[in-house]
Design a protein around this motif. Structure first.
Motif, PDB file in Angstrom:
ATOM      1  N   MET A   1       0.826  -1.183   0.000  1.00 18.97           N
ATOM      2  CA  MET A   1       0.000   0.000   0.000  1.00 18.97           C
ATOM      3  C   MET A   1       0.871   1.247   0.000  1.00 18.97           C
ATOM      4  O   MET A   1       1.826   1.328   0.743  1.00 18.97           O
ATOM      5  CB  MET A   1      -0.860   0.035   1.267  1.00 18.97           C
ATOM      6  CG  MET A   1      -2.162  -0.642   1.145  1.00 18.97           C
ATOM      7  SD  MET A   1      -3.199  -0.190   2.533  1.00 18.97           S
ATOM      8  CE  MET A   1      -3.784  -1.787   2.959  1.00 18.97           C
ATOM      9  N   MET A  22      -5.963   2.034  -0.722  1.00 18.34           N
ATOM     10  CA  MET A  22      -6.315   0.634  -0.906  1.00 18.34           C
ATOM     11  C   MET A  22      -5.776   0.158  -2.252  1.00 18.34           C
ATOM     12  O   MET A  22      -5.791   0.913  -3.231  1.00 18.34           O
ATOM     13  CB  MET A  22      -7.839   0.472  -0.865  1.00 18.34           C
ATOM     14  CG  MET A  22      -8.316  -0.960  -0.910  1.00 18.34           C
ATOM     15  SD  MET A  22     -10.116  -1.102  -0.933  1.00 18.34           S
ATOM     16  CE  MET A  22     -10.479  -0.784   0.765  1.00 18.34           C
ATOM     17  N   LYS A  23      -5.290  -1.059  -2.287  1.00 19.81           N
ATOM     18  CA  LYS A  23      -4.766  -1.595  -3.536  1.00 19.81           C
ATOM     19  C   LYS A  23      -5.893  -1.770  -4.544  1.00 19.81           C
ATOM     20  O   LYS A  23      -7.064  -1.915  -4.184  1.00 19.81           O
ATOM     21  CB  LYS A  23      -4.077  -2.926  -3.288  1.00 19.81           C
ATOM     22  CG  LYS A  23      -2.798  -2.786  -2.510  1.00 19.81           C
ATOM     23  CD  LYS A  23      -2.090  -4.109  -2.401  1.00 19.81           C
ATOM     24  CE  LYS A  23      -0.792  -3.918  -1.631  1.00 19.81           C
ATOM     25  NZ  LYS A  23      -0.044  -5.156  -1.512  1.00 19.81           N
ATOM     26  N   TRP A  25      -6.645  -4.269  -6.519  1.00 11.42           N
ATOM     27  CA  TRP A  25      -7.373  -5.533  -6.453  1.00 11.42           C
ATOM     28  C   TRP A  25      -8.375  -5.537  -5.300  1.00 11.42           C
ATOM     29  O   TRP A  25      -9.437  -6.150  -5.389  1.00 11.42           O
ATOM     30  CB  TRP A  25      -6.423  -6.727  -6.353  1.00 11.42           C
ATOM     31  CG  TRP A  25      -5.607  -6.782  -5.097  1.00 11.42           C
ATOM     32  CD1 TRP A  25      -4.353  -6.301  -4.908  1.00 11.42           C
ATOM     33  CD2 TRP A  25      -6.010  -7.344  -3.841  1.00 11.42           C
ATOM     34  NE1 TRP A  25      -3.944  -6.515  -3.610  1.00 11.42           N
ATOM     35  CE2 TRP A  25      -4.946  -7.163  -2.948  1.00 11.42           C
ATOM     36  CE3 TRP A  25      -7.158  -7.979  -3.387  1.00 11.42           C
ATOM     37  CZ2 TRP A  25      -5.000  -7.588  -1.629  1.00 11.42           C
ATOM     38  CZ3 TRP A  25      -7.208  -8.405  -2.063  1.00 11.42           C
ATOM     39  CH2 TRP A  25      -6.127  -8.209  -1.211  1.00 11.42           C
ATOM     40  N   GLY A  26      -8.078  -4.841  -4.210  1.00 12.55           N
ATOM     41  CA  GLY A  26      -9.013  -4.737  -3.096  1.00 12.55           C
ATOM     42  C   GLY A  26     -10.250  -3.929  -3.458  1.00 12.55           C
ATOM     43  O   GLY A  26     -11.368  -4.275  -3.064  1.00 12.55           O
ATOM     44  N   ARG A  27     -10.041  -2.859  -4.213  1.00  7.16           N
ATOM     45  CA  ARG A  27     -11.173  -2.044  -4.661  1.00  7.16           C
ATOM     46  C   ARG A  27     -12.046  -2.817  -5.637  1.00  7.16           C
ATOM     47  O   ARG A  27     -13.280  -2.738  -5.585  1.00  7.16           O
ATOM     48  CB  ARG A  27     -10.658  -0.758  -5.298  1.00  7.16           C
ATOM     49  CG  ARG A  27      -9.984   0.161  -4.287  1.00  7.16           C
ATOM     50  CD  ARG A  27      -9.327   1.341  -4.931  1.00  7.16           C
ATOM     51  NE  ARG A  27     -10.319   2.215  -5.516  1.00  7.16           N
ATOM     52  CZ  ARG A  27     -10.028   3.243  -6.292  1.00  7.16           C
ATOM     53  NH1 ARG A  27      -8.776   3.519  -6.569  1.00  7.16           N
ATOM     54  NH2 ARG A  27     -10.968   3.992  -6.786  1.00  7.16           N
ATOM     55  N   LEU A  29     -12.319  -6.125  -5.796  1.00  7.35           N
ATOM     56  CA  LEU A  29     -12.993  -7.180  -5.032  1.00  7.35           C
ATOM     57  C   LEU A  29     -14.181  -6.631  -4.252  1.00  7.35           C
ATOM     58  O   LEU A  29     -15.269  -7.231  -4.252  1.00  7.35           O
ATOM     59  CB  LEU A  29     -11.993  -7.852  -4.088  1.00  7.35           C
ATOM     60  CG  LEU A  29     -12.516  -9.021  -3.274  1.00  7.35           C
ATOM     61  CD1 LEU A  29     -12.835 -10.184  -4.192  1.00  7.35           C
ATOM     62  CD2 LEU A  29     -11.498  -9.441  -2.240  1.00  7.35           C
ATOM     63  N   ALA A  30     -14.014  -5.495  -3.598  1.00 10.37           N
ATOM     64  CA  ALA A  30     -15.109  -4.888  -2.831  1.00 10.37           C
ATOM     65  C   ALA A  30     -16.257  -4.476  -3.747  1.00 10.37           C
ATOM     66  O   ALA A  30     -17.430  -4.722  -3.434  1.00 10.37           O
ATOM     67  CB  ALA A  30     -14.602  -3.682  -2.048  1.00 10.37           C
ATOM     68  N   ALA A  65     -14.134   3.597  -2.382  1.00  6.34           N
ATOM     69  CA  ALA A  65     -13.230   2.769  -1.565  1.00  6.34           C
ATOM     70  C   ALA A  65     -11.806   3.267  -1.781  1.00  6.34           C
ATOM     71  O   ALA A  65     -11.154   2.930  -2.753  1.00  6.34           O
ATOM     72  CB  ALA A  65     -13.359   1.299  -1.952  1.00  6.34           C
ATOM     73  N   GLY A  67      -9.259   3.765   1.072  1.00  7.56           N
ATOM     74  CA  GLY A  67      -8.266   3.303   2.031  1.00  7.56           C
ATOM     75  C   GLY A  67      -8.537   3.900   3.390  1.00  7.56           C
ATOM     76  O   GLY A  67      -9.669   4.227   3.716  1.00  7.56           O
ATOM     77  N   GLN A  88      -9.725  -0.478   8.964  1.00  9.28           N
ATOM     78  CA  GLN A  88     -10.407   0.165   7.850  1.00  9.28           C
ATOM     79  C   GLN A  88     -11.706   0.801   8.323  1.00  9.28           C
ATOM     80  O   GLN A  88     -12.484   0.187   9.033  1.00  9.28           O
ATOM     81  CB  GLN A  88     -10.730  -0.857   6.767  1.00  9.28           C
ATOM     82  CG  GLN A  88      -9.508  -1.432   6.093  1.00  9.28           C
ATOM     83  CD  GLN A  88      -8.872  -0.443   5.167  1.00  9.28           C
ATOM     84  OE1 GLN A  88      -8.035   0.351   5.582  1.00  9.28           O
ATOM     85  NE2 GLN A  88      -9.260  -0.470   3.933  1.00  9.28           N
TER      86      GLN A  88
END
Length: 118
Positions: A1, A22-23, A25-27, A29-30, A65, A67, A88
């Protein structure tokens, strides 16, 4: 991050802001999770328009989204902290009077090594 730090001098003290983005891939995925959740709930109610609503929810989640953010405001009277980089979405606010602080110290984060004790 990636972490960004911003230090600003205000009229009566300092404002220090730290952000961890936030990375990607995390965004993704969410936003996918909330799109599928919206689709599964709304599909029985509005039919074909549920795909449009799920897409809107996914785009909204992806753009919002970001971070976590932590902020410290230091004045000659008090220290005010808002947020927490460890959790978070947590916006905890704490206030400490400068009279209650004996000393300030900086601790750099160390990478943990297998087998070492701290």
């Amino acid at each position: 991050m990636a972490a960004n730090y911003e230090i600003t001098q205000t009229r009566n003290g300092l404002r220090i802001c730290a952000r961890k983005d936030m990375k990607l891939w995390g965004r993704i995925l969410a936003s996918s999770f909330f799109a599928v959740l919206t689709l599964s709930i709304v599909d029985s109610f509005i039919g074909n328009w549920s795909w449009t609503l799920a897409l809107i929810v996914a785009i909204g989640t992806f753009t919002t989204a970001r971070g976590s953010v932590a902020e410290l405001r230091a004045t000659n009277v008090e220290f005010i902290t808002m947020g927490n980089l460890g959790r978070q979405g947590s916006r905890i606010t704490r206030i400490v009077c400068t009279g209650d602080v004996r000393r300030l110290e900086f601790r750099a984060q160390r990478a943990s090594v297998a087998g070492s004790t701290q």
